[in-house]
Design a protein around this motif. Structure first.
Motif, PDB file in Angstrom:
ATOM      1  N   ASP A 144       0.831  -1.199   0.000  1.00 16.40           N
ATOM      2  CA  ASP A 144       0.000   0.000   0.000  1.00 16.40           C
ATOM      3  C   ASP A 144       0.869   1.255   0.000  1.00 16.40           C
ATOM      4  O   ASP A 144       2.097   1.188   0.081  1.00 16.40           O
ATOM      5  CB  ASP A 144      -0.941   0.015   1.209  1.00 16.40           C
ATOM      6  CG  ASP A 144      -0.212   0.117   2.555  1.00 16.40           C
ATOM      7  OD1 ASP A 144       1.046   0.172   2.581  1.00 16.40           O
ATOM      8  OD2 ASP A 144      -0.893   0.146   3.598  1.00 16.40           O
ATOM      9  N   ASN A 145       0.203   2.403  -0.119  1.00 11.25           N
ATOM     10  CA  ASN A 145       0.818   3.674   0.248  1.00 11.25           C
ATOM     11  C   ASN A 145       0.361   4.014   1.659  1.00 11.25           C
ATOM     12  O   ASN A 145      -0.759   3.658   2.062  1.00 11.25           O
ATOM     13  CB  ASN A 145       0.383   4.792  -0.715  1.00 11.25           C
ATOM     14  CG  ASN A 145       1.084   4.700  -2.053  1.00 11.25           C
ATOM     15  OD1 ASN A 145       2.295   4.593  -2.131  1.00 11.25           O
ATOM     16  ND2 ASN A 145       0.310   4.745  -3.131  1.00 11.25           N
ATOM     17  N   ARG A 146       1.218   4.717   2.415  1.00  7.35           N
ATOM     18  CA  ARG A 146       0.866   5.041   3.789  1.00  7.35           C
ATOM     19  C   ARG A 146       1.606   6.280   4.275  1.00  7.35           C
ATOM     20  O   ARG A 146       2.610   6.699   3.681  1.00  7.35           O
ATOM     21  CB  ARG A 146       1.164   3.875   4.721  1.00  7.35           C
ATOM     22  CG  ARG A 146       2.622   3.439   4.757  1.00  7.35           C
ATOM     23  CD  ARG A 146       2.840   2.252   5.691  1.00  7.35           C
ATOM     24  NE  ARG A 146       2.025   1.090   5.312  1.00  7.35           N
ATOM     25  CZ  ARG A 146       2.031  -0.057   5.988  1.00  7.35           C
ATOM     26  NH1 ARG A 146       2.796  -0.183   7.060  1.00  7.35           N
ATOM     27  NH2 ARG A 146       1.283  -1.063   5.580  1.00  7.35           N
ATOM     28  N   VAL A 147       1.077   6.837   5.339  1.00  8.96           N
ATOM     29  CA  VAL A 147       1.735   7.934   6.042  1.00  8.96           C
ATOM     30  C   VAL A 147       2.264   7.386   7.352  1.00  8.96           C
ATOM     31  O   VAL A 147       1.545   6.672   8.076  1.00  8.96           O
ATOM     32  CB  VAL A 147       0.755   9.091   6.301  1.00  8.96           C
ATOM     33  CG1 VAL A 147       1.446  10.220   7.083  1.00  8.96           C
ATOM     34  CG2 VAL A 147       0.189   9.629   4.987  1.00  8.96           C
ATOM     35  N   VAL A 148       3.520   7.699   7.660  1.00 12.48           N
ATOM     36  CA  VAL A 148       4.117   7.293   8.931  1.00 12.48           C
ATOM     37  C   VAL A 148       4.707   8.521   9.608  1.00 12.48           C
ATOM     38  O   VAL A 148       4.949   9.550   8.973  1.00 12.48           O
ATOM     39  CB  VAL A 148       5.209   6.218   8.740  1.00 12.48           C
ATOM     40  CG1 VAL A 148       4.649   4.985   8.052  1.00 12.48           C
ATOM     41  CG2 VAL A 148       6.405   6.771   7.961  1.00 12.48           C
ATOM     42  N   SER A 149       4.945   8.406  10.896  1.00  9.96           N
ATOM     43  CA  SER A 149       5.624   9.455  11.637  1.00  9.96           C
ATOM     44  C   SER A 149       6.857   8.857  12.306  1.00  9.96           C
ATOM     45  O   SER A 149       6.909   7.651  12.593  1.00  9.96           O
ATOM     46  CB  SER A 149       4.706  10.090  12.690  1.00  9.96           C
ATOM     47  OG  SER A 149       4.346   9.147  13.687  1.00  9.96           O
ATOM     48  N   ALA A 150       7.838   9.704  12.554  1.00 12.48           N
ATOM     49  CA  ALA A 150       9.054   9.262  13.234  1.00 12.48           C
ATOM     50  C   ALA A 150       9.633  10.442  14.001  1.00 12.48           C
ATOM     51  O   ALA A 150       9.638  11.576  13.505  1.00 12.48           O
ATOM     52  CB  ALA A 150      10.069   8.707  12.241  1.00 12.48           C
ATOM     53  N   ARG A 151      10.121  10.169  15.180  1.00  7.98           N
ATOM     54  CA  ARG A 151      10.728  11.209  16.004  1.00  7.98           C
ATOM     55  C   ARG A 151      12.180  11.398  15.583  1.00  7.98           C
ATOM     56  O   ARG A 151      12.914  10.433  15.344  1.00  7.98           O
ATOM     57  CB  ARG A 151      10.640  10.835  17.484  1.00  7.98           C
ATOM     58  CG  ARG A 151      11.105  11.935  18.430  1.00  7.98           C
ATOM     59  CD  ARG A 151      10.865  11.533  19.877  1.00  7.98           C
ATOM     60  NE  ARG A 151      11.281  12.588  20.783  1.00  7.98           N
ATOM     61  CZ  ARG A 151      12.525  12.734  21.256  1.00  7.98           C
ATOM     62  NH1 ARG A 151      13.464  11.860  20.890  1.00  7.98           N
ATOM     63  NH2 ARG A 151      12.816  13.719  22.066  1.00  7.98           N
ATOM     64  N   LEU A 152      12.593  12.647  15.486  1.00 10.22           N
ATOM     65  CA  LEU A 152      13.975  12.970  15.169  1.00 10.22           C
ATOM     66  C   LEU A 152      14.698  13.285  16.469  1.00 10.22           C
ATOM     67  O   LEU A 152      14.473  14.331  17.097  1.00 10.22           O
ATOM     68  CB  LEU A 152      14.050  14.167  14.218  1.00 10.22           C
ATOM     69  CG  LEU A 152      15.451  14.581  13.763  1.00 10.22           C
ATOM     70  CD1 LEU A 152      16.148  13.447  13.019  1.00 10.22           C
ATOM     71  CD2 LEU A 152      15.385  15.826  12.880  1.00 10.22           C
ATOM     72  N   ASP A 153      15.534  12.356  16.877  1.00  7.21           N
ATOM     73  CA  ASP A 153      16.283  12.489  18.123  1.00  7.21           C
ATOM     74  C   ASP A 153      17.655  13.076  17.800  1.00  7.21           C
ATOM     75  O   ASP A 153      18.593  12.354  17.477  1.00  7.21           O
ATOM     76  CB  ASP A 153      16.417  11.123  18.792  1.00  7.21           C
ATOM     77  CG  ASP A 153      17.091  11.196  20.156  1.00  7.21           C
ATOM     78  OD1 ASP A 153      17.367  12.322  20.615  1.00  7.21           O
ATOM     79  OD2 ASP A 153      17.349  10.136  20.747  1.00  7.21           O
ATOM     80  N   GLY A 154      17.735  14.414  17.849  1.00  6.87           N
ATOM     81  CA  GLY A 154      18.974  15.079  17.455  1.00  6.87           C
ATOM     82  C   GLY A 154      19.176  14.958  15.964  1.00  6.87           C
ATOM     83  O   GLY A 154      18.458  15.574  15.179  1.00  6.87           O
TER      84      GLY A 154
END
Length: 379
Positions: A144-154
């Protein structure tokens, strides 16, 4: 950015790219839209033709190449500190680029599966980044296509979390542009994956502009409160931008005749596949402007200096389009025609310049040894 700073930038960048073939001279090539090969019928041409460019102000100037040797850069968005996050479609890499051209790898989205027009596509920085350090990405997986999120730690990207999945995917027409609007909601463009009837299916997420919360829920005041669909009848929207009045504009690939610039309304139906260009009658919303596909194939869209700026892939040019106070798009004028090849993404930087990415490594261009690049434009 001051003129002395610009001069320093060019000198620094010249030194950093000395190992590559020289880039084309950054001298704008200004053209006007050419006539289609045949006279458009009333159902194909909007009320105001983009062939009537009208008067224009000062021409944009290319400052220089900011960074080169990228692999199909696709999404670009800016962090609060002025640095940019850049995605590469083919490699899945997530990069940080500073205003002076320093490049850092933040990580990669390993779930992205590149094929055709698919892969790691758009990126959006959370409007609350100072407190949540979160980035959002649009990507194609094996299913599929999808939206994800990710935290940028520094300077290190954490593992992604799924925000919205189940968006139909295909070898072509995957959409992929994401951006937070002035209302704080995330807007997501999807393509119809080469399956045109999906664009008119309100129950499908394909061929739409979606509007969701940061948690992936439908925005509460969407046309259908239980659905993420904001507008429908799109073939393959590739660019989103808001003007000074908060109006949403979208650039969209046509099929074989007309590419489109649309002013997007909540609940609006933009006609595909029932109509390409204008002439759909009261059931559909006509585009504000259309272009023959060989002059545009529009991708990125940005707003700066009272104008929309639209990057052209097949057209290999940057379009400047005036936006009136009443929300009318007029006076399209083309710049840099064939100077840099295929142009994918254009964004407005925090210092009110334009960052313009090439897309010559995408299998459809003629790359130089310096491609792909990010070029800085003074609008």
């Amino acid at each position: 950015m001051t003129r002395p700073a610009l001069t320093s930038l060019v000198l620094v960048l010249a030194a950093t790219t000395a190992c590559s073939d020289p880039a084309p001279a950054p001298v704008p090539s200004v053209t006007q839209p050419t006539d289609p090969t045949s006279e458009p019928t009333p159902s194909e041409s909007p009320a105001e033709s983009p062939r009537d460019s009208g008067p224009k102000g000062g021409d944009p100037q290319a400052v220089g190449t900011l960074v080169d040797l990228l692999d199909v850069p696709w999404g670009v968005d800016f962090l609060p500190d002025g640095n940019a996050v850049v995605t590469e479609r083919e490699t899945g890499r997530v990069l940080q680029v500073t205003p002076d051209g320093a490049l850092t790898r933040l990580g990669g989205i390993t779930a992205a599966v590149p094929q055709g027009e698919a892969g790691l596509l758009g990126v959006a920085v959370s409007p609350d980044f100072d407190t949540d350090q979160t980035l959002f990405f649009y990507l194609t997986t094996g299913s599929d296509n999808r939206v994800v999120s990710a935290r940028l730690d520094g300077t290190e990207l954490d593992a992604p979390t799924v925000v919205l999945d189940g968006i139909p995917a295909g070898f072509i027409h995957d959409g992929g542009r994401i951006a937070f609007g002035p209302d704080g909601y995330l807007y997501v463009t999807t393509g119809e994956t080469g399956n045109p009837e999906l664009a008119q299916d309100p129950d499908s997420l394909a061929g739409k502009i979606l509007r969701i919360t940061a948690d992936g829920e439908p925005a509460p005041d969407n046309p259908d409160p239980g659905s993420p669909v904001y507008s429908l009848g799109h073939r393959n929207v590739q660019g989103l931008a808001w003007d000074d009045e908060g109006r949403l504009w979208a650039s969209e690939f046509g099929d074989s005749t007309w590419d489109e610039l649309n002013l997007v309304e909540a609940g609006g139906n933009y006609g595909w596949p029932e109509v390409e260009g204008t002439g759909g009658g009261s059931d559909f919303i006509d585009p504000q402007l259309v272009w023959p596909v060989e002059e545009a194939s529009p991708s990125g869209l940005a707003y700066a200096d009272g104008h929309l700026w639209m990057a052209g892939l097949r057209g290999q040019r940057l379009w400047r389009i005036k936006v009136s106070a009443q929300g009318r798009a007029t006076q399209p004028t083309a710049f840099f025609t064939e100077d840099y090849g295929r142009l994918r993404t254009v964004v407005t930087s925090p210092d009110d310049q334009l960052w313009l990415t090439t897309s010559n490594q995408d299998g459809r261009g003629n790359p130089t040894k310096a491609d792909d690049r990010i070029i800085v434009i003074q609008p």
